[in-house]
Scaffold this motif. Structure first.
Motif, mmCIF file in Angstrom:
data_model
loop_
_atom_site.group_PDB
_atom_site.id
_atom_site.type_symbol
_atom_site.label_atom_id
_atom_site.label_comp_id
_atom_site.label_asym_id
_atom_site.label_seq_id
_atom_site.Cartn_x
_atom_site.Cartn_y
_atom_site.Cartn_z
ATOM 1 N N ARG A 16 0.836 -1.207 0.000
ATOM 2 C CA ARG A 16 0.000 0.000 0.000
ATOM 3 C C ARG A 16 0.865 1.249 0.000
ATOM 4 N N ARG A 17 1.948 1.221 0.804
ATOM 5 C CA ARG A 17 2.855 2.378 0.834
ATOM 6 C C ARG A 17 3.537 2.578 -0.511
ATOM 7 N N ILE A 18 3.868 1.475 -1.169
ATOM 8 C CA ILE A 18 4.467 1.589 -2.502
ATOM 9 C C ILE A 18 3.505 2.321 -3.430
ATOM 10 N N ARG A 19 2.235 1.965 -3.373
ATOM 11 C CA ARG A 19 1.259 2.606 -4.246
ATOM 12 C C ARG A 19 1.062 4.077 -3.889
ATOM 13 N N LEU A 20 0.927 4.358 -2.587
ATOM 14 C CA LEU A 20 0.670 5.736 -2.173
ATOM 15 C C LEU A 20 1.865 6.646 -2.418
ATOM 16 N N ASP A 21 3.078 6.145 -2.169
ATOM 17 C CA ASP A 21 4.261 6.988 -2.279
ATOM 18 C C ASP A 21 4.841 7.029 -3.688
ATOM 19 N N LEU A 22 4.781 5.879 -4.394
ATOM 20 C CA LEU A 22 5.430 5.788 -5.697
ATOM 21 C C LEU A 22 4.452 5.698 -6.858
ATOM 22 N N GLY A 23 3.144 5.568 -6.557
ATOM 23 C CA GLY A 23 2.138 5.533 -7.621
ATOM 24 C C GLY A 23 2.165 4.273 -8.459
ATOM 25 N N VAL A 24 2.664 3.179 -7.889
ATOM 26 C CA VAL A 24 2.820 1.935 -8.638
ATOM 27 C C VAL A 24 2.135 0.808 -7.874
ATOM 28 N N ASP A 25 1.401 -0.038 -8.594
ATOM 29 C CA ASP A 25 0.778 -1.206 -7.982
ATOM 30 C C ASP A 25 1.636 -2.431 -8.248
ATOM 31 N N VAL A 26 2.082 -3.088 -7.177
ATOM 32 C CA VAL A 26 2.812 -4.341 -7.293
ATOM 33 C C VAL A 26 1.914 -5.435 -6.748
ATOM 34 N N PRO A 27 1.466 -6.383 -7.571
ATOM 35 C CA PRO A 27 0.617 -7.472 -7.073
ATOM 36 C C PRO A 27 1.344 -8.287 -6.004
ATOM 37 N N VAL A 28 0.590 -8.731 -5.008
ATOM 38 C CA VAL A 28 1.194 -9.493 -3.931
ATOM 39 C C VAL A 28 1.787 -10.799 -4.452
ATOM 40 N N GLN A 29 1.183 -11.354 -5.521
ATOM 41 C CA GLN A 29 1.740 -12.583 -6.096
ATOM 42 C C GLN A 29 3.123 -12.315 -6.698
ATOM 43 N N GLU A 30 3.279 -11.135 -7.324
ATOM 44 C CA GLU A 30 4.571 -10.788 -7.910
ATOM 45 C C GLU A 30 5.618 -10.611 -6.819
ATOM 46 N N PHE A 31 5.229 -9.946 -5.738
ATOM 47 C CA PHE A 31 6.159 -9.769 -4.630
ATOM 48 C C PHE A 31 6.535 -11.129 -4.033
ATOM 49 N N GLY A 32 5.561 -12.072 -3.969
ATOM 50 C CA GLY A 32 5.827 -13.384 -3.400
ATOM 51 C C GLY A 32 6.859 -14.178 -4.179
ATOM 52 N N ARG A 33 7.008 -13.889 -5.480
ATOM 53 C CA ARG A 33 7.994 -14.630 -6.282
ATOM 54 C C ARG A 33 9.424 -14.253 -5.894
ATOM 55 N N ARG A 34 9.617 -13.003 -5.453
ATOM 56 C CA ARG A 34 10.963 -12.566 -5.064
ATOM 57 C C ARG A 34 10.823 -11.559 -3.924
ATOM 58 N N PRO A 35 10.597 -12.046 -2.686
ATOM 59 C CA PRO A 35 10.269 -11.154 -1.567
ATOM 60 C C PRO A 35 11.488 -10.514 -0.913
ATOM 61 N N THR A 36 12.405 -9.992 -1.741
ATOM 62 C CA THR A 36 13.580 -9.302 -1.220
ATOM 63 C C THR A 36 13.477 -7.818 -1.562
ATOM 64 N N LEU A 37 14.312 -7.026 -0.902
ATOM 65 C CA LEU A 37 14.322 -5.592 -1.193
ATOM 66 C C LEU A 37 14.656 -5.355 -2.655
ATOM 67 N N GLY A 38 15.667 -6.041 -3.178
ATOM 68 C CA GLY A 38 16.021 -5.874 -4.583
ATOM 69 C C GLY A 38 14.915 -6.346 -5.501
ATOM 70 N N GLY A 39 14.243 -7.465 -5.135
ATOM 71 C CA GLY A 39 13.147 -7.952 -5.960
ATOM 72 C C GLY A 39 11.988 -6.979 -5.999
ATOM 73 N N LEU A 40 11.690 -6.336 -4.884
ATOM 74 C CA LEU A 40 10.599 -5.363 -4.865
ATOM 75 C C LEU A 40 10.963 -4.140 -5.707
#
Length: 974
Positions: A695-719
């Motif tokens: 949610r913070r990513i969307r509010l601060d950066l204006g980008v939606d990252v699906p939770v499934q996408e984050f789950g594939r690479r749940p690291t800072l670099g992956g995000l």
């Protein structure tokens, strides 16, 4: 500070407390003086035969047989009281009494929307006899079981007493509990008669109950609604059967422990336990509590705020046995004044309530003594949670010089272990005394009594209101394990308590060692089993700590003892987290891992998780004297204090997005820094924090990252990489959340405009159809939140682009449900077919409520806030992340404002409503606002709260609850 209120015996012309008269009788019978401090209680537990036989005789209760044998043994688990005594509970409550003639008020049932109903003692006795005759005509017999689901009304009391009169075991519940929760209880009861008051109960609940209770032979309705059709059992209306059957004339006596009530545990560690309570034990215990501890008399009027699902409902009924007048109320608490106005209007002398309601009144600045006439009130009782010191001060100031008596016991004993006394002063924060005849104590882990410090609440000798047993427990194994496994020979209640030398007590909450983290209950042994596979870990202990960043919530701290030569560095810490996640579950991953030299052990070598828990929370360690190695506690405190996550490896280069993503990442986890290869889960991140992060990513950066996408690479670099890809490719207007064939199911985003909350639901839906989401913009460029109709217009465009023509299927949770409803209404107005509209616990907007409903919901929110505050009285100021401008909290508040302003239009199509079991208290049926605009509302109950809460409760879309929700949606999807 000690409060010394005016006690009844000190008031001019007041009679001596009944306790004094009973003590004098015992002294006469035994020749033993009992006027010293604690002397009467000591005598009552040391000489149970004399105490209980004298009490039975003194009480004047009607009974037959012989009281020669009081107890069959000294074992708490197996002893029986008065095997030769026979009685009838209903007769004992309704018999003619000296000082309470048949014309005296017995029962007043107050309603929010109509005049009160009243019964005198004579009228109540006659009505119970008529209804008991009707139950007999329907074939209900002694020893059978009757389930009664009805609100807190006089008719409910009559039906329950009639069932008891004919010898049936009665089990009650409130009709707003929902079919799933009701069946979870009553399938164990296997009733032969189902009695319902269907006011406010959906028709499908009735059908579900009859389908799920195959032992029911007849359905009896108390209301005047049309009789249900299409059911497989005979259906009767009580008013008609009562008039056709002869009244009961023989109040038959039955054994002392004949089943009277079937009660239920809270079910926090599994299905609710069905506890059977006997008639004699219940009655004698209640009469003792009412007369000796409460000094209740025929001149008193008792009101205890309760429902038919709580044991205090059963407890208050027994006040009829001594001629007192009881008042009932089945309406909502519309504000802090509601109950005090009721107390004043009906001349209540003893008022029973909860700490949460008292806190609600205090927080609202309401002073009852300035607003209503409380001249008849002589005592205020409180139970259901721990009373805090400041609440005693508030009652003394805002109510008056009356005792605030903290009473505590529970459904398990259908009575109290600690409660009030008419002869003792009230000490703020404490219950006045132990219950007479009950050998109650605090013990340490070795079963030794402790005084002046916190221990486990136990009862060391038999007591009459001990349950007869559990249903579906033929050999008593479950009953024994529930109460006697921890301290053999003692009833272990599961509460922490501290007794002072004067017998007063302070309650400290539950004592079980099960961790409750983010609503998930975790057995520590599961963690220890997994960690045995790590060669560097010699021993470990998982304990629950109050979360310093989320007041009212808790987190898991893992203490590890390392083998010689091992070191808790980043590599080992990550290995601990990865191992627990892969071999147990993400819920088993601790928030903090710290190395300690040793774990606390008692003198006999038992591990003391309680001592460790106190140490990590900075609390006084209640059992330090029982420890072999108390010095380890200082080391544990120091390790936890210094236990910030180790510094992360700095990134070697990286693009411009990484610093911004790292800032949001660290804020979500509450850490100072992180490296690009750090795993979110290995740093202690929970599923709730993942949603907050995105949610913070969307509010601060204006980008939606699906939770499934984050789950594939749940690291800072992956995000950071996922943010870069999403920013470059843009966001589809209706992304495919799950592919399939046929008509799509559209999911409408939440109050932040995101779809990630639906991740678990999408994964578990049993459908071959595609599932599409809608990406919607909830605010304008200037930050103004768009109205629900404006967002719905945008959603309608997105839906038409993906599916030009119907039939359509829509599902929305909370705010998204309001948008889905508005879209469906517009589609039907345009002549399109809406085949399925699902609303997942969508609270009606304030604009849709009547004035009374809106007021009740507002105060219910305040009451819930007060309840949560009591769970965590030492709150920290909210962080900027939780409530500052531009934060998640601020954005959510904007969505809440436009939601409450929305006025739903009429909708004549079918609506499936998935109702959260854990709803705001005391509002009544909040679905009435929906039913006014959507008459074809089908309600199905799902486990969980409306949303994840800081007190540990999990929302309907949370991990433990989403499988059930997915199954219900799959079954109803059209």
């Amino acid at each position: 500070m000690t409060l010394v209120p005016i006690r009844p015996a000190e008031q001019a012309g007041a009679a001596l407390p009944q306790l004094a008269g009973f003590r004098a009788l015992l002294e006469e019978v035994t020749g033993i003086p009992l006027d010293g401090p604690g002397a009467l209680h000591a005598f009552s537990v040391e000489h149970p035969d004399v105490f209980w036989r004298t009490l039975l005789t003194w009480s004047g209760l009607p009974w037959s047989g012989s009281a020669g044998t009081v107890l069959t043994g000294a074992d708490v688990e197996t002893a029986r009281f008065f095997p030769g005594v026979r009685l009838n509970y209903a007769e004992a409550l309704l018999r003619p009494l000296p000082g309470a003639d048949d014309g005296q008020p017995a029962l007043t049932a107050v309603h929010a929307d109509r005049p009160a109903d009243r019964w005198t003692r004579g009228a109540l006795r006659a009505e119970v006899a008529r209804v008991a005759g009707a139950l007999t005509a329907l074939g209900l017999g002694a020893g059978e079981r009757m389930v009664l689901i009805a609100p807190h009304t006089g008719g409910t009391v009559v039906a329950a007493l009639a069932g008891a009169a004919v010898g049936a075991a009665v089990s009650t519940a409130s009709p707003d509990m929902g079919a799933a929760a009701l069946l979870g209880r009553f399938q164990q009861v296997e009733p032969v008669l189902l009695v319902l008051d269907r006011a406010g109960m959906p028709g499908e609940t009735v059908r579900a109950l009859l389908a799920g209770l195959p032992t029911v032979r007849r359905l009896l309705v108390l209301d005047d609604l049309p009789l249900p059709g299409g059911v497989d059992v005979p259906v009767h209306r009580l008013a008609e059967v009562r008039d056709a059957a002869p009244p009961l004339t023989d109040w038959a006596h039955r054994p002392f422990d004949h089943p009277l009530f079937v009660m239920f545990s809270s079910g926090t560690t599994g299905p609710p336990k069905a506890m059977v309570h006997g008639a004699g034990g219940t009655l004698l215990e209640h009469v003792k509590e009412h007369r000796l501890h409460g000094d209740l008399r025929p001149a008193d009027t008792l009101y205890f705020h309760t429902t038919t699902a709580w044991m205090m409902w059963n407890w208050q009924l027994s006040a009829l046995a001594l001629g007192a007048h009881i008042v009932l109320y089945d309406g909502p608490v519309s504000g802090p004044e509601t109950l005090w106005e009721l107390v004043a209007a009906h001349g209540v002398t003893v008022f029973g309530t909860s700490p949460a309601y008292l806190q609600l009144c205090q927080d609202a600045g309401y002073r009852p003594t300035d607003a209503v006439d409380l001249s008849r009130v002589r005592a205020v009782l409180s139970t259901g949670a721990v009373l805090h010191d400041w609440q005693f001060d508030w009652v003394a100031d805002a109510v008056g010089p009356v005792p605030l008596q903290s009473i505590s016991g529970g459904t398990d004993i259908i009575g109290c272990f600690v409660l009030g006394s008419p002869e003792l002063p009230v000490r703020r924060g404490r219950a006045q005394t132990r219950s007479l005849g009950l050998d109650v104590a605090a013990v340490d882990e070795d079963g030794r009594e402790v005084v002046g410090r916190v221990g486990e609440l136990v009862c060391r000798r038999p007591f009459p209101s001990r349950p007869v047993g559990f249903l579906r427990d033929p050999d008593g194994t479950r009953f024994s394990a529930a109460y006697f496994a921890d301290h053999p020979g003692m009833w272990t209640h599961g509460d922490l308590v501290e007794f002072d030398g004067d017998g007063s007590a302070r309650l400290h909450g539950r004592s079980d060692g099960v961790l409750n983290v983010d609503g998930v209950r975790i057995g520590p042994s599961e963690i220890y089993t997994v960690l045995r596979g790590l060669p560097d870990i010699a021993d470990s202990m998982a304990v629950e700590q109050r979360d310093p960043d989320r007041p009212g919530s808790s987190r898991m701290v893992l203490l590890v003892v390392l083998r010689p030569g091992a070191r808790l560095d980043r590599v080992l810490e990550m290995a601990v987290r990865r191992t627990l996640r892969s071999q147990a579950s993400p819920a088993h991953v601790p928030a903090l891992v710290v190395a300690v030299p040793e774990l606390p052990l008692t003198h006999n070598g038992k591990r003391s998780e309680r001592a460790a828990r106190d140490a990590v929370n900075g609390d006084p360690v209640v059992n330090a004297a029982a420890l072999r190695n108390p010095g380890c506690l200082d080391a544990i405190r120091a390790a936890v204090t210094a236990g910030a996550p180790p510094a992360s490896v700095q990134p070697a280069g990286g693009d411009g997005l990484l610093p911004e993503v790292r800032r949001i990442w660290c804020a979500a986890l509450g850490i100072d820094d992180a490296g690009p290869d750090d795993d979110f889960g290995d740093l202690g991140g929970t599923s709730r924090q993942v949603l907050s992060l995105l949610r913070r990513i969307r509010l601060d950066l204006g980008v939606d990252v699906p939770v499934q996408e984050f789950g594939r690479r749940p690291t800072l670099g992956g995000l950071a990489a996922a943010v870069a890809v999403a920013g470059a490719s843009g966001t589809p207007s209706a992304p495919v959340l799950r592919p399939g064939q046929g008509r799509p199911l559209f999911l409408v985003p939440d109050a932040w405009g995101q779809l990630n909350l639906y991740g678990g639901l999408v994964e578990r839906l049993a459908t071959g159809r595609p599932v599409l989401g809608l990406h919607l913009t909830l605010d304008d460029d200037d930050g103004r939140h768009r109205s629900v109709p404006e967002v719905a217009a945008q959603a309608l465009t997105r839906i038409r682009e993906a599916q030009p023509h119907g039939p359509y299927s829509l599902l929305g949770y909370s705010f998204g449900g309001l948008v889905a409803y508005e879209v469906a209404a517009r589609l039907r107005a345009a002549g399109e077919e809406v085949r399925f509209l699902g609303l997942v616990d969508v609270l009606p907007p304030f604009a849709a409520y009547t004035r009374r409903e809106a007021r009740a919901r507002g105060w219910a929110r305040r009451l819930e806030t007060a309840r949560r505050r009591l769970r965590a009285p030492l709150r920290r100021a909210p962080s900027a992340e939780s409530g500052g401008p531009g934060s998640e909290g601020a954005f959510f508040a904007g969505s809440q404002r436009v939601a409450d302003a929305y006025l739903p239009p009429a909708y004549d199509g079918a609506v499936t409503y998935y109702l959260a079991e854990e709803r705001l208290p005391l509002v009544g049926n909040s679905l009435s606002a929906w039913r006014r605009v959507a008459p074809h509302l089908l309600v199905t109950e799902v486990p969980g709260a409306h949303m994840d809460l800081d007190d540990g409760r999990t929302g309907v879309l949370g991990g433990p609850n989403v499988p059930t929700l997915a199954a219900r949606v799959s079954a109803t999807l059209a």
